[in-house]
Design a protein around this motif. Structure first.
Motif, mmCIF file in Angstrom:
data_model
loop_
_atom_site.group_PDB
_atom_site.id
_atom_site.type_symbol
_atom_site.label_atom_id
_atom_site.label_comp_id
_atom_site.label_asym_id
_atom_site.label_seq_id
_atom_site.Cartn_x
_atom_site.Cartn_y
_atom_site.Cartn_z
ATOM 1 N N LYS A 18 0.856 -1.187 0.000
ATOM 2 C CA LYS A 18 0.000 0.000 0.000
ATOM 3 C C LYS A 18 0.890 1.234 0.000
ATOM 4 C CE LYS A 18 -4.079 -0.040 1.646
ATOM 5 N NZ LYS A 18 -5.404 -0.221 2.219
ATOM 6 N N PHE A 19 1.036 1.845 -1.182
ATOM 7 C CA PHE A 19 1.918 3.003 -1.315
ATOM 8 C C PHE A 19 1.470 3.838 -2.510
ATOM 9 C CE2 PHE A 19 3.617 -0.439 -3.809
ATOM 10 C CZ PHE A 19 3.913 0.164 -5.025
ATOM 11 N N ARG A 20 1.922 5.075 -2.545
ATOM 12 C CA ARG A 20 1.692 5.956 -3.696
ATOM 13 C C ARG A 20 2.925 6.818 -3.897
ATOM 14 N NH1 ARG A 20 -4.299 8.535 -3.495
ATOM 15 N NH2 ARG A 20 -3.520 9.495 -1.620
ATOM 16 N N VAL A 21 3.118 7.232 -5.140
ATOM 17 C CA VAL A 21 4.238 8.083 -5.524
ATOM 18 C C VAL A 21 3.665 9.391 -6.052
ATOM 19 C CG1 VAL A 21 6.206 8.331 -7.088
ATOM 20 C CG2 VAL A 21 5.669 6.092 -6.105
ATOM 21 N N LYS A 22 4.299 10.495 -5.651
ATOM 22 C CA LYS A 22 3.825 11.813 -6.064
ATOM 23 C C LYS A 22 5.007 12.627 -6.591
ATOM 24 C CE LYS A 22 1.120 14.059 -3.103
ATOM 25 N NZ LYS A 22 0.675 14.934 -1.986
ATOM 26 N N TRP A 23 4.794 13.302 -7.728
ATOM 27 C CA TRP A 23 5.740 14.325 -8.183
ATOM 28 C C TRP A 23 4.958 15.446 -8.835
ATOM 29 C CZ3 TRP A 23 7.410 9.750 -11.330
ATOM 30 C CH2 TRP A 23 6.925 9.769 -12.628
ATOM 31 N N ASP A 24 5.550 16.612 -8.862
ATOM 32 C CA ASP A 24 4.879 17.816 -9.370
ATOM 33 C C ASP A 24 3.528 18.035 -8.689
ATOM 34 O OD1 ASP A 24 6.998 18.263 -11.099
ATOM 35 O OD2 ASP A 24 6.021 17.302 -12.808
ATOM 36 N N GLY A 25 3.421 17.631 -7.425
ATOM 37 C CA GLY A 25 2.204 17.844 -6.659
ATOM 38 C C GLY A 25 1.055 16.909 -6.990
ATOM 39 N N SER A 32 2.982 0.235 -9.631
ATOM 40 C CA SER A 32 2.741 -1.043 -8.957
ATOM 41 C C SER A 32 3.967 -1.566 -8.225
ATOM 42 C CB SER A 32 2.277 -2.096 -9.970
ATOM 43 O OG SER A 32 3.245 -2.273 -10.974
ATOM 44 N N LYS A 33 5.136 -0.971 -8.503
ATOM 45 C CA LYS A 33 6.340 -1.447 -7.840
ATOM 46 C C LYS A 33 7.360 -0.314 -7.753
ATOM 47 C CE LYS A 33 9.501 -5.373 -7.968
ATOM 48 N NZ LYS A 33 9.890 -6.585 -8.719
ATOM 49 N N VAL A 34 7.994 -0.221 -6.582
ATOM 50 C CA VAL A 34 9.063 0.746 -6.350
ATOM 51 C C VAL A 34 10.214 -0.039 -5.743
ATOM 52 C CG1 VAL A 34 9.774 2.827 -5.099
ATOM 53 C CG2 VAL A 34 7.415 2.611 -5.907
ATOM 54 N N SER A 35 11.405 0.121 -6.314
ATOM 55 C CA SER A 35 12.556 -0.589 -5.746
ATOM 56 C C SER A 35 12.934 0.039 -4.404
ATOM 57 C CB SER A 35 13.742 -0.562 -6.714
ATOM 58 O OG SER A 35 14.203 0.767 -6.905
ATOM 59 N N LYS A 100 16.824 21.872 -18.698
ATOM 60 C CA LYS A 100 16.280 22.965 -17.901
ATOM 61 C C LYS A 100 15.551 22.461 -16.665
ATOM 62 C CE LYS A 100 12.976 26.718 -18.000
ATOM 63 N NZ LYS A 100 11.780 27.205 -18.624
ATOM 64 N N ASP A 101 14.649 21.510 -16.830
ATOM 65 C CA ASP A 101 13.816 21.063 -15.708
ATOM 66 C C ASP A 101 13.693 19.545 -15.687
ATOM 67 O OD1 ASP A 101 12.326 20.839 -17.988
ATOM 68 O OD2 ASP A 101 10.550 21.829 -17.208
ATOM 69 N N PHE A 102 14.802 18.856 -15.947
ATOM 70 C CA PHE A 102 14.760 17.397 -16.024
ATOM 71 C C PHE A 102 14.817 16.729 -14.658
ATOM 72 C CE2 PHE A 102 19.179 18.124 -15.523
ATOM 73 C CZ PHE A 102 19.804 16.934 -15.162
ATOM 74 N N ARG A 103 15.116 17.475 -13.600
ATOM 75 C CA ARG A 103 15.154 16.916 -12.241
ATOM 76 C C ARG A 103 13.835 17.209 -11.514
ATOM 77 N NH1 ARG A 103 20.530 15.717 -10.527
ATOM 78 N NH2 ARG A 103 22.072 16.624 -11.923
ATOM 79 N N LYS A 104 13.410 16.245 -10.715
ATOM 80 C CA LYS A 104 12.201 16.414 -9.906
ATOM 81 C C LYS A 104 12.449 15.820 -8.519
ATOM 82 C CE LYS A 104 8.957 15.430 -13.708
ATOM 83 N NZ LYS A 104 8.155 16.618 -13.881
ATOM 84 N N ASP A 105 11.802 16.392 -7.534
ATOM 85 C CA ASP A 105 11.726 15.761 -6.226
ATOM 86 C C ASP A 105 10.472 14.912 -6.233
ATOM 87 O OD1 ASP A 105 13.961 17.187 -5.468
ATOM 88 O OD2 ASP A 105 12.838 18.684 -4.332
ATOM 89 N N LEU A 106 10.525 13.761 -5.570
ATOM 90 C CA LEU A 106 9.321 12.955 -5.484
ATOM 91 C C LEU A 106 9.063 12.570 -4.048
ATOM 92 C CD1 LEU A 106 9.773 9.586 -5.224
ATOM 93 C CD2 LEU A 106 10.551 9.916 -7.528
ATOM 94 N N ILE A 107 7.826 12.168 -3.801
ATOM 95 C CA ILE A 107 7.400 11.759 -2.456
ATOM 96 C C ILE A 107 6.866 10.345 -2.552
ATOM 97 C CG2 ILE A 107 5.765 12.201 -0.588
ATOM 98 C CD1 ILE A 107 5.908 15.190 -1.407
ATOM 99 N N LEU A 108 7.322 9.501 -1.655
ATOM 100 C CA LEU A 108 6.852 8.125 -1.556
ATOM 101 C C LEU A 108 6.095 8.011 -0.242
ATOM 102 C CD1 LEU A 108 6.774 5.141 -2.404
ATOM 103 C CD2 LEU A 108 9.022 4.884 -1.360
ATOM 104 N N GLU A 109 4.813 7.652 -0.324
ATOM 105 C CA GLU A 109 3.981 7.499 0.868
ATOM 106 C C GLU A 109 3.612 6.037 1.057
ATOM 107 O OE1 GLU A 109 1.625 11.770 0.826
ATOM 108 O OE2 GLU A 109 0.689 10.038 -0.122
#
Length: 173
Positions: A18-25, A32-35, A100-109
């Protein structure tokens, strides 16, 4: 340093499904899978001149392993859009890359069985180093088509603002 309170009512560890990934808000559809989030610190060995029989060890440089996200193939173009910021075939000579904007921060919940957020991790300065648009296709198989991105990153940290929730009590009818 943040203080952690302990829910004395929970003895079981959290599940990994049970998880979700968020980027750009926004939440990313269908992941379905995160290493694993993994950090390795080099060991620097050194000796003191007066102690030639043994070596001492100190921490050196820390490295963060790439993170792979997988999801079923859909019409959602977010994986491909992000991957194309690093390399876009057919964009024309000299404009295949836009850093220019190829990097992102992400959130794993991570969520508990009741659907409450119990853990969060912020992953910093990610960029796509590998993109798989389609898997091997096999007419004799019975499987979901999976696409994936491999994210290089410059570190992660736990979101200590997320408290351990009080889990609901379900009343029998």
């Amino acid at each position: 340093m943040a203080e952690f309170t302990v829910n004395a009512q929970r003895f079981d560890p959290y599940k990994n499904f049970k998880f979700r990934v968020k980027w750009d808000g926004k939440y990313v559809a269908g992941v379905s899978k995160v290493s694993a989030l993994k950090r390795t610190t080099e060991v620097v060995k050194h000796r003191s001149g007066g102690d030639p029989s043994s070596s001492r060890k100190s921490p050196g440089r820390s490295e963060y392993e790439p993170i792979t996200l997988e999801r079923g193939v859909t019409h959602d173009p977010e994986f491909e859009r992000w991957a194309n910021k690093v390399w876009n075939f057919g964009a024309g000579a000299g404009v295949e890359v836009s850093l220019k904007d190829f990097r992102k921060d992400l959130i794993l919940e991570v969520f508990n069985e009741a659907g409450q957020v119990v853990l969060g991790y912020k992953v910093f300065r990610c960029w796509v180093s590998e993109f798989q648009a389609l898997p091997d296709l096999d007419a004799n198989a019975n499987a979901i088509a999976i696409q994936s991105i491999k994210l290089e990153n410059e570190g992660w940290e736990r979101d200590t603002a997320i408290p351990e929730p009080t889990e609901p009590t379900f009343v029998e009818p």
